[in-house]
Design a protein around this motif. Structure first.
Motif, PDB file in Angstrom:
ATOM      1  N   PRO A 141     -70.226  22.497 -45.555  1.00 28.22           N
ATOM      2  CA  PRO A 141     -70.793  21.385 -46.324  1.00 28.22           C
ATOM      3  C   PRO A 141     -71.834  21.825 -47.360  1.00 28.22           C
ATOM      4  O   PRO A 141     -72.188  21.071 -48.262  1.00 28.22           O
ATOM      5  CB  PRO A 141     -71.440  20.511 -45.265  1.00 28.22           C
ATOM      6  CG  PRO A 141     -71.588  21.339 -44.081  1.00 28.22           C
ATOM      7  CD  PRO A 141     -70.567  22.443 -44.177  1.00 28.22           C
ATOM      8  N   LEU A 144     -70.013  23.037 -51.317  1.00 28.91           N
ATOM      9  CA  LEU A 144     -69.063  22.138 -51.962  1.00 28.91           C
ATOM     10  C   LEU A 144     -69.260  22.167 -53.468  1.00 28.91           C
ATOM     11  O   LEU A 144     -70.368  22.108 -53.975  1.00 28.91           O
ATOM     12  CB  LEU A 144     -69.250  20.710 -51.460  1.00 28.91           C
ATOM     13  CG  LEU A 144     -68.848  20.469 -50.005  1.00 28.91           C
ATOM     14  CD1 LEU A 144     -69.140  19.037 -49.625  1.00 28.91           C
ATOM     15  CD2 LEU A 144     -67.408  20.795 -49.771  1.00 28.91           C
ATOM     16  N   THR A 146     -68.517  20.305 -57.041  1.00 30.35           N
ATOM     17  CA  THR A 146     -68.320  18.929 -57.487  1.00 30.35           C
ATOM     18  C   THR A 146     -66.882  18.742 -57.958  1.00 30.35           C
ATOM     19  O   THR A 146     -66.348  19.535 -58.737  1.00 30.35           O
ATOM     20  CB  THR A 146     -69.286  18.601 -58.642  1.00 30.35           C
ATOM     21  OG1 THR A 146     -70.605  18.933 -58.230  1.00 30.35           O
ATOM     22  CG2 THR A 146     -69.211  17.145 -59.013  1.00 30.35           C
ATOM     23  N   GLN A 149     -63.511  17.767 -53.621  1.00 31.77           N
ATOM     24  CA  GLN A 149     -63.134  16.906 -52.510  1.00 31.77           C
ATOM     25  C   GLN A 149     -63.464  15.467 -52.861  1.00 31.77           C
ATOM     26  O   GLN A 149     -64.489  15.175 -53.486  1.00 31.77           O
ATOM     27  CB  GLN A 149     -63.862  17.320 -51.235  1.00 31.77           C
ATOM     28  CG  GLN A 149     -63.410  18.669 -50.717  1.00 31.77           C
ATOM     29  CD  GLN A 149     -64.035  18.983 -49.377  1.00 31.77           C
ATOM     30  OE1 GLN A 149     -64.950  18.296 -48.953  1.00 31.77           O
ATOM     31  NE2 GLN A 149     -63.526  20.016 -48.728  1.00 31.77           N
ATOM     32  N   ALA A 150     -62.609  14.573 -52.389  1.00 30.50           N
ATOM     33  CA  ALA A 150     -62.834  13.147 -52.606  1.00 30.50           C
ATOM     34  C   ALA A 150     -63.575  12.572 -51.416  1.00 30.50           C
ATOM     35  O   ALA A 150     -63.466  13.068 -50.299  1.00 30.50           O
ATOM     36  CB  ALA A 150     -61.514  12.442 -52.795  1.00 30.50           C
ATOM     37  N   ASP A 151     -64.316  11.479 -51.642  1.00 29.54           N
ATOM     38  CA  ASP A 151     -65.041  10.803 -50.563  1.00 29.54           C
ATOM     39  C   ASP A 151     -64.052   9.912 -49.822  1.00 29.54           C
ATOM     40  O   ASP A 151     -63.516   8.952 -50.394  1.00 29.54           O
ATOM     41  CB  ASP A 151     -66.186   9.986 -51.159  1.00 29.54           C
ATOM     42  CG  ASP A 151     -66.996   9.317 -50.066  1.00 29.54           C
ATOM     43  OD1 ASP A 151     -66.939   9.815 -48.913  1.00 29.54           O
ATOM     44  OD2 ASP A 151     -67.661   8.317 -50.354  1.00 29.54           O
ATOM     45  N   LEU A 152     -63.786  10.222 -48.604  1.00 27.60           N
ATOM     46  CA  LEU A 152     -62.813   9.459 -47.798  1.00 27.60           C
ATOM     47  C   LEU A 152     -63.498   8.668 -46.703  1.00 27.60           C
ATOM     48  O   LEU A 152     -62.851   8.282 -45.733  1.00 27.60           O
ATOM     49  CB  LEU A 152     -61.785  10.430 -47.174  1.00 27.60           C
ATOM     50  CG  LEU A 152     -60.994  11.292 -48.159  1.00 27.60           C
ATOM     51  CD1 LEU A 152     -60.098  12.257 -47.413  1.00 27.60           C
ATOM     52  CD2 LEU A 152     -60.191  10.425 -49.099  1.00 27.60           C
ATOM     53  N   SER A 153     -64.777   8.369 -46.812  1.00 25.61           N
ATOM     54  CA  SER A 153     -65.498   7.673 -45.738  1.00 25.61           C
ATOM     55  C   SER A 153     -65.059   6.226 -45.599  1.00 25.61           C
ATOM     56  O   SER A 153     -65.092   5.667 -44.510  1.00 25.61           O
ATOM     57  CB  SER A 153     -67.011   7.753 -45.976  1.00 25.61           C
ATOM     58  OG  SER A 153     -67.319   7.163 -47.219  1.00 25.61           O
ATOM     59  N   ASP A 154     -64.652   5.563 -46.668  1.00 24.62           N
ATOM     60  CA  ASP A 154     -64.240   4.164 -46.583  1.00 24.62           C
ATOM     61  C   ASP A 154     -62.719   3.997 -46.518  1.00 24.62           C
ATOM     62  O   ASP A 154     -62.198   2.919 -46.744  1.00 24.62           O
ATOM     63  CB  ASP A 154     -64.813   3.388 -47.770  1.00 24.62           C
ATOM     64  CG  ASP A 154     -64.321   3.935 -49.078  1.00 24.62           C
ATOM     65  OD1 ASP A 154     -63.817   5.086 -49.077  1.00 24.62           O
ATOM     66  OD2 ASP A 154     -64.422   3.240 -50.088  1.00 24.62           O
TER      67      ASP A 154
END
Length: 162
Positions: A141, A144, A146, A149-154
């Motif tokens: 982590p 990383l 920019t 990686q995409a934000d996959l939290s939602d």
């Protein structure tokens, strides 16, 4: 017989054949029965009675079976084990020898199985070479970049409708 007599006989049979077809058969039978071409031989057949070899053998087998049963009763009344059984046991390998052989074989098989398991566990794992070893740093982590990686939290996974 002379030839003329035969010609007369043949002519007679032809005449009788025209008038009566069965008459020719009668003439033929009489001629065949009157021929002296074979002599009557005296045949001597054996006497048919119960003194033949088959009947003698049958009586001997039945008598032997009866005597064997009586002898067997007498022998068994004197001892617990039959003499034939004792003879066979004397020729056989003792039971303890076979038990020892079986135990040795069982132990050898158990040792073989154990060694084969040990050797199977000792197999080297397959070596997989990575083409890009810096991939390990991307998983951290702290390293990383920019946009990598995409934000996959939602993210919500919905079931498929079939």
């Amino acid at each position: 017989m002379s030839r003329q007599l035969l010609k007369l006989r043949n002519a007679g049979s032809l005449l009788s054949r025209r008038n009566n077809p069965l008459g020719s058969l009668k003439n033929t039978r009489t001629l065949a029965s009157q021929s002296d071409s074979h002599q009557h031989e005296q045949h001597n057949f054996p006497v048919e009675d119960f003194s033949g070899g088959f009947w003698k053998g049958t009586v001997l087998v039945i008598g032997g079976a009866f005597l064997w049963s009586k002898l067997d009763d007498v022998v068994m009344s004197k001892s617990e084990q039959h003499p034939i059984t004792r003879f066979i046991e004397r020729l056989m390998t003792p039971e303890q020898v076979w038990k020892d052989i079986n135990q040795r074989e069982l132990q050898m098989v158990a040792d073989y199985v154990e060694q084969s398991f040990i050797l199977k566990e000792d197999v080297r794992p397959r070596f997989r070479a990575l083409r890009y070893p810096e991939m390990f740093e991307r998983a951290s982590p702290h390293a990383l970049v920019t946009g990598d990686q995409a934000d996959l939290s939602d993210l919500v996974i919905k079931g498929h409708r079939y």
